[in-house]
Write a protein that holds these residues in place. Structure first.
Motif, mmCIF file in Angstrom:
data_model
loop_
_atom_site.group_PDB
_atom_site.id
_atom_site.type_symbol
_atom_site.label_atom_id
_atom_site.label_comp_id
_atom_site.label_asym_id
_atom_site.label_seq_id
_atom_site.Cartn_x
_atom_site.Cartn_y
_atom_site.Cartn_z
ATOM 1 N N ARG A 166 0.831 -1.202 0.000
ATOM 2 C CA ARG A 166 0.000 0.000 0.000
ATOM 3 C C ARG A 166 0.867 1.255 0.000
ATOM 4 O O ARG A 166 0.566 2.238 -0.677
ATOM 5 N N GLN A 167 1.971 1.198 0.778
ATOM 6 C CA GLN A 167 2.836 2.374 0.871
ATOM 7 C C GLN A 167 3.496 2.697 -0.474
ATOM 8 O O GLN A 167 3.577 3.861 -0.871
ATOM 9 N N ASP A 205 0.851 4.079 -2.895
ATOM 10 C CA ASP A 205 0.540 5.474 -2.558
ATOM 11 C C ASP A 205 1.631 6.404 -3.089
ATOM 12 O O ASP A 205 1.343 7.507 -3.571
ATOM 13 N N ARG A 206 2.886 5.968 -3.015
ATOM 14 C CA ARG A 206 3.979 6.777 -3.540
ATOM 15 C C ARG A 206 3.861 6.905 -5.063
ATOM 16 O O ARG A 206 4.059 7.986 -5.622
ATOM 17 N N TRP A 243 13.065 1.306 1.268
ATOM 18 C CA TRP A 243 12.141 0.309 0.734
ATOM 19 C C TRP A 243 12.793 -1.067 0.722
ATOM 20 O O TRP A 243 14.019 -1.189 0.665
ATOM 21 N N GLU A 248 9.800 -3.714 -3.074
ATOM 22 C CA GLU A 248 9.212 -2.382 -3.230
ATOM 23 C C GLU A 248 10.038 -1.518 -4.181
ATOM 24 O O GLU A 248 9.482 -0.755 -4.981
#
Length: 281
Positions: free
Chosen positions: A8-9, A12-13, A29, A33
């Motif tokens: 999710r992070q 979002d980025r 990360w 990621e």
């Protein structure tokens, strides 16, 4: 091969990069990621020239469907999720009328967060019915590119273009869409439509998602109209490989803009030019 983990992070980025509020090169990360940011960050950027990316899912033996036309499960679940992420990152999604009729394509974002793109159907003869899923009103723009004087339901934008030797020139389609405010485009299908944009030298990137599947017969993934007799004349794009889980993705850069997009936002763009599909036009 880069592994891809879309948390999710990290997503979002990526959406923040799309809106111009962040970069994809900073932060702490995991390796997965970082792979996700390397894959989606260049596609989300809006600080470069207009981007045109094509995506096609195929089997190991280069097929997109069976001989009966069954194409529903060619891409695995992770390949399908990737396609929805691509939709969320572009201004508009383009398909041919054959794909729209056969697949009942909705072209919406359902497997991730993000906005629905404008939906564009290339329909020279006006065959697409007004109740087709791609033309349903849901707040997203809906456009039909056609050559005939066929009225459309309220809210559907019509772009009239002339046919040249019975077909639209991809460059005319792209120019008309960009004039309508759609600068970042995904050419989603089918293979004939993608091949047309490829041969015209209009693709920034081509993404080929390969699923561990052997079909044996059926329509081929990409078939261009101009065959090459020598390998030296074929396109050899700058290619990155990503593991999506159920599928392996080949991300092929076809223009200097594709290379520039993989650099940090603050870095200067490269001055050298890569051989691209424009050599085919």
């Amino acid at each position: 091969m880069h592994s891809v983990t879309v948390t999710r992070q990290v997503w979002d980025r990526v959406l923040a990069v799309r809106s111009g509020h962040a970069c994809a090169c900073c932060g702490v990360w995991s390796e997965g990621e970082k792979g996700a940011l390397a894959l989606y960050g260049p596609l989300a950027r809006r600080d470069l020239t207009p981007m045109v990316v094509a995506q096609i899912g195929q089997s190991l033996d280069g097929r997109v469907a069976t001989v009966s036309g069954d194409a529903r499960d060619v891409s695995g679940p992770d390949g399908l999720a990737h396609l929805h992420r691509l939709r969320a990152l572009v201004d508009g999604v383009v398909i041919g009328v054959g794909t729209a009729l056969h697949d009942n394509s909705r072209l919406t974002v359902r497997l991730c967060s993000g906005p629905n793109p404008a939906r564009i159907v290339i329909d020279p003869k006006g065959r697409l019915p007004d109740d087709a899923p791609a033309l349903r009103a849901d707040g997203a723009r809906r456009l039909v590119v056609q050559a005939v004087e066929r009225p459309r339901i309220a809210g559907v934008e019509v772009i009239r273009l002339p046919l040249v030797d019975g077909i639209f020139r991809p460059r005319d389609i792209l120019s008309a869409l960009q004039k309508s405010g759609l600068s970042s485009l995904l050419i989603e299908g089918g293979g004939i439509t993608i091949a047309g944009f490829l041969e015209a030298g209009l693709l920034t990137r081509l993404q080929v998602a390969v699923a561990p599947l052997l079909i044996g017969a059926g329509p081929a993934s990409l078939t261009t109209k101009i065959p090459h007799l020598k390998l030296a004349d074929c396109i050899r794009p700058d290619t990155r490989v990503f593991g999506l889980g159920s599928d392996v993705l080949f991300d092929c850069g076809l223009s200097p803009d594709a290379s520039a997009a993989t650099l940090p936002i603050h870095a200067p763009a490269p001055t050298h030019a890569h051989r691209s599909a424009s050599s085919l036009s």
